[in-house]
Design an enzyme around this catalytic site. Structure first.
Site, mmCIF file in Angstrom:
data_model
loop_
_atom_site.group_PDB
_atom_site.id
_atom_site.type_symbol
_atom_site.label_atom_id
_atom_site.label_comp_id
_atom_site.label_asym_id
_atom_site.label_seq_id
_atom_site.Cartn_x
_atom_site.Cartn_y
_atom_site.Cartn_z
ATOM 1 N N SER A 62 0.847 -1.113 0.014
ATOM 2 C CA SER A 62 -0.107 0.029 -0.002
ATOM 3 C C SER A 62 0.871 1.081 0.123
ATOM 4 C CB SER A 62 -0.975 0.082 1.205
ATOM 5 O OG SER A 62 -0.246 0.141 2.449
ATOM 6 N N HIS A 106 -3.565 -6.073 2.316
ATOM 7 C CA HIS A 106 -2.672 -6.963 3.055
ATOM 8 C C HIS A 106 -3.211 -8.484 3.381
ATOM 9 C CE1 HIS A 106 0.046 -3.555 4.720
ATOM 10 N NE2 HIS A 106 0.158 -3.985 3.397
ATOM 11 N N GLU A 149 -4.923 -2.595 9.240
ATOM 12 C CA GLU A 149 -4.127 -3.028 10.330
ATOM 13 C C GLU A 149 -4.725 -2.621 11.678
ATOM 14 O OE1 GLU A 149 -0.103 -1.567 9.844
ATOM 15 O OE2 GLU A 149 -0.190 -1.590 7.731
ATOM 16 N N GLU A 191 1.243 -9.483 7.043
ATOM 17 C CA GLU A 191 2.051 -9.290 8.079
ATOM 18 C C GLU A 191 1.912 -9.921 9.337
ATOM 19 O OE1 GLU A 191 1.562 -4.901 8.716
ATOM 20 O OE2 GLU A 191 2.547 -4.509 6.867
ATOM 21 N N ASP A 229 -4.241 1.090 11.543
ATOM 22 C CA ASP A 229 -3.883 1.735 10.207
ATOM 23 C C ASP A 229 -4.791 1.354 9.328
ATOM 24 O OD1 ASP A 229 -2.648 2.839 7.811
ATOM 25 O OD2 ASP A 229 -0.773 1.557 8.012
ATOM 26 N N GLU A 258 -3.298 5.857 11.964
ATOM 27 C CA GLU A 258 -2.261 5.957 10.860
ATOM 28 C C GLU A 258 -3.108 6.051 9.732
ATOM 29 O OE1 GLU A 258 0.872 3.274 10.575
ATOM 30 O OE2 GLU A 258 1.032 3.389 8.308
ATOM 31 N N ASP A 298 1.511 8.440 6.753
ATOM 32 C CA ASP A 298 2.275 7.392 6.138
ATOM 33 C C ASP A 298 2.263 7.641 4.642
ATOM 34 O OD1 ASP A 298 3.688 5.237 5.102
ATOM 35 O OD2 ASP A 298 1.900 3.704 5.425
ATOM 36 N N LYS A 349 9.791 5.017 6.985
ATOM 37 C CA LYS A 349 10.200 3.703 6.262
ATOM 38 C C LYS A 349 11.251 4.044 5.514
ATOM 39 C CE LYS A 349 5.308 2.069 5.601
ATOM 40 N NZ LYS A 349 4.048 2.396 4.539
ATOM 41 N N HIS A 381 8.109 -1.314 9.549
ATOM 42 C CA HIS A 381 8.377 -2.341 8.523
ATOM 43 C C HIS A 381 7.639 -2.118 7.307
ATOM 44 C CE1 HIS A 381 4.732 -5.081 9.454
ATOM 45 N NE2 HIS A 381 4.461 -3.875 9.600
ATOM 46 N N LYS A 430 6.440 -0.407 14.481
ATOM 47 C CA LYS A 430 5.540 -1.699 14.166
ATOM 48 C C LYS A 430 6.232 -2.328 13.150
ATOM 49 C CE LYS A 430 3.181 0.526 10.197
ATOM 50 N NZ LYS A 430 1.751 0.525 9.692
HETATM 51 C C1 2PG Z 1 1.778 0.445 5.970
HETATM 52 C C2 2PG Z 1 2.786 -0.646 5.424
HETATM 53 C C3 2PG Z 1 3.341 -1.268 6.697
HETATM 54 P P1 2PG Z 1 3.184 -1.435 3.130
HETATM 55 O O1 2PG Z 1 0.771 0.833 5.150
HETATM 56 O O2 2PG Z 1 1.993 1.069 6.999
HETATM 57 O O3 2PG Z 1 2.334 -1.808 7.439
HETATM 58 O O4 2PG Z 1 2.247 -1.487 4.599
HETATM 59 O O5 2PG Z 1 4.199 -1.889 3.404
HETATM 60 O O6 2PG Z 1 2.233 -2.291 2.242
HETATM 61 O O7 2PG Z 1 2.998 0.069 2.549
HETATM 62 MG MG MG Z 2 0.516 2.470 6.811
#
Ligand code: 2PG
Ligand code: MG
Length: 553
Positions: free
Chosen positions: A175, A289, A298, A339, A377, A419, A446, A471, A499, A522
């Protein structure tokens, strides 16, 4: 490698023995090897060199005449009991007294540290973080490996001039924010459905290796900047952010090793106190996911009130087990999402939250920030419709209605963090959400921030959110990641290290969250090897460093 490049320097040293002899002190011209940071001594018992004329460095040492240490040389018998280092500038080195020019690798200090008292050792560790300022890269290579979804990613291995070697493995998101740095994929449908990374590996092995081999580097920041310029695009799409972040992470690890420091300590920014982050365990998965119909991505449990990292990990695992029992008793699937969280056929987020509260109490824990709290999230960009509304369990909600929903959720459940509650393009909605809930709830950006220091700065000025997800591969270098965190710190925004949904056994983020003292991390469920690798690393750090404080800032 050819002989070392020598930079002029002056060693200033003073040395005291505790047997009543007068202190020894002196100065002499010396040199520092650009390749290893090692001092070349003409004479002198102990000292430090400045690599460039405008940098001043001095070392003072005391020895105990009682215990002989031959390596200090005949003029200075004794064991070093204290060492004080004053560094102005960022280059220094220390070594043993030897006759005749001889290079002394800085890593030798690791041996010496055991002979230092606590204060001196702490001071030494602090200064050593910044001392390895001149390094050469002798080998750099990348390999195509698999991530946790069975898709290709990169493992990058680097070797420095002093022999320090490190490997980093690159994560990959599903995502993704539209303004993230771009992963380079081969697009060859004959291999891995077009997702191969041979091109990115080639970029590391040829262009980036050529750049890094060509000269000595003063810092990771300097090397990262040169790689950014070599790429030449705004989003690292030419070389690939997977290539650049792999190189940057491997370099950081090798430099930490070279300095004899654990990675978390090497990463700690000046003026920041490292601490152990609260693990946010993603125990129930939806969105992109998981194959279920749950729109929120999440649902995390966070043992905010745990007394220690070990107890936090235990709480996470016990609640995860209790949740599995709850799901089974309700005849819901205990299959897993990307995850490691369960992915049952539930559509309403509130129903999941009810289950989590139940699992927390089934496992014998208290809910809330003095016990185990909940974080969400939703990853709302993924269910935002072309008309700007949000589709949650088939219901279409405006941005304001989504915010009402979050207000109701935080009123009813122990949720301390949301988030990506709204989409990455919904700036006005974010501003309203922050004004309404930002006082009591951590609102993390994010997709909307993409770990990008410039984007975060603009968002801060506009009152969007009060925290940023962090990230590494979203921006593409360690240096820029640390800059993004610094921007947040200066504005009083929190940082939530994360992660990706596609992961490897690499544990870099555990060290990043600890070194930066950001308070939370996380890394998915307390299950599946690539997720627990990070939590296990935190347990190791906590065990090795019992004075690190655990908890949210
Ligand atoms: C998120 C991440 C990690 P992705 O959205 O926060 O949980 O997902 O790595 O798929 O962007
Ligand atoms: Mg996110």
């Amino acid at each position: 490698m050819a002989g070392p490049t020598l930079l002029p320097g002056r060693v200033t040293w003073s040395l005291s023995r505790d047997a009543g002899s007068p202190p020894l002190a002196g100065q002499h011209e010396s040199a520092i090897a650009a390749s290893t940071g090692a001092v070349l001594y003409g004479n002198g018992a102990i000292g430090a060199a400045r690599a460039r004329p405008w940098r001043r460095t001095s070392v003072q040492a005391q020895t105990s005449a009682g215990a002989a240490e031959p390596s200090l040389g005949s003029r200075t018998p004794g064991r070093v009991t204290a060492l004080q280092i004053t560094t102005v500038g960022r280059s220094w080195a220390e070594g043993r007294g030897l006759t005749g020019p001889k290079a002394l690798p800085l890593r030798r200090l690791r041996v010496r540290q055991s002979t230092l008292d606590g204060t001196a050792a702490r001071r030494l560790r602090l200064d050593r973080r910044s001392m390895m300022t001149v390094f050469d890269v002798t080998d750099l290579s990348a390999l195509e490996i698999l991530d946790s979804r069975g898709r290709p990613t990169l493992a990058v291995t680097v070797r420095l001039g002093d022999g320090s070697t490190a490997t980093a493995r690159v994560p990959s998101g599903a995502s993704t924010g539209s303004r993230e740095a771009v992963e380079r994929r081969d697009g060859d449908p004959a291999r891995y459905e077009g997702k191969g990374v041979l091109g990115a590996a080639e970029a590391v092995n040829t262009e980036i290796a050529g750049l890094l081999h060509a000269r000595s580097w003063a810092s990771l920041a300097e090397a990262d900047q040169a790689i950014i310029e070599l790429d030449g695009t705004a989003n690292k799409s030419r070389l690939g952010a997977n290539a650049t972040v792999g190189v940057s992470m491997a370099l950081a690890r090798a430099l930490a090793d070279s300095a004899g420091l654990p990675l978390w300590r090497w990463l700690a920014p000046d003026g920041v106190t490292p601490s152990l982050p609260v693990p946010h365990f993603n125990v129930l998965n939806g969105g992109v996911h998981a194959p279920n119909s749950l729109d929120f991505q999440e649902f995390m449990i966070a043992p905010v009130g745990a007394p220690s990292m070990a107890e936090a990990v235990r709480a996470g695992a016990e609640i995860y087990a209790a949740l599995r029992r709850e799901l089974t008793s309700r005849k819901l699937s205990t299959g897993l999402g990307d995850e490691g969280g369960f992915a049952p056929e539930i559509t309403q987020p509130e129903q999941v939250l009810g289950l989590l509260v139940q699992a927390i109490s089934d496992a014998g824990y208290k809910t809330g920030t003095d016990g185990v709290s909940i974080a969400l999230d939703p990853a709302a960009s993924e269910f935002r419709q072309p008309d700007g509304r949000y589709k949650v369990a088939s219901e279409l909600l405006s941005s304001a209605e989504m915010t009402d929903r979050y207000a109701a959720i935080t009123g009813q459940f122990p949720v301390h963090l949301i988030e990506d509650g709204l989409g990455e393009d919904d700036d006005d909605g974010w501003i309203a959400l922050t004004a309404r809930l930002g006082g009591a709830t951590e609102l993390v950006g994010d997709d909307i921030f993409c770990t990008n220091p410039a984007i975060i700065s603009q968002a801060i000025a506009r009152g969007i959110g009060n925290s940023s997800l962090i990230k590494l591969n979203q921006i593409g270098t360690v240096t820029e990641t640390l800059q993004a965190m610094a921007v947040c710190r200066q504005a009083g925004y929190r940082q939530f290290v994360s992660h990706r949904s596609g992961e490897t056994e690499d544990t870099f983020i555990a060290d990043l969250a600890t070194g930066t003292g950001c308070g939370h991390l996380k890394s998915g469920a307390p299950a599946r090897g690539e997720r627990v690798a990070k939590y296990n690393r935190l347990l190791e750090i906590a065990a090795a460093q019992p004075d690190l404080v655990y908890g949210m800032p």
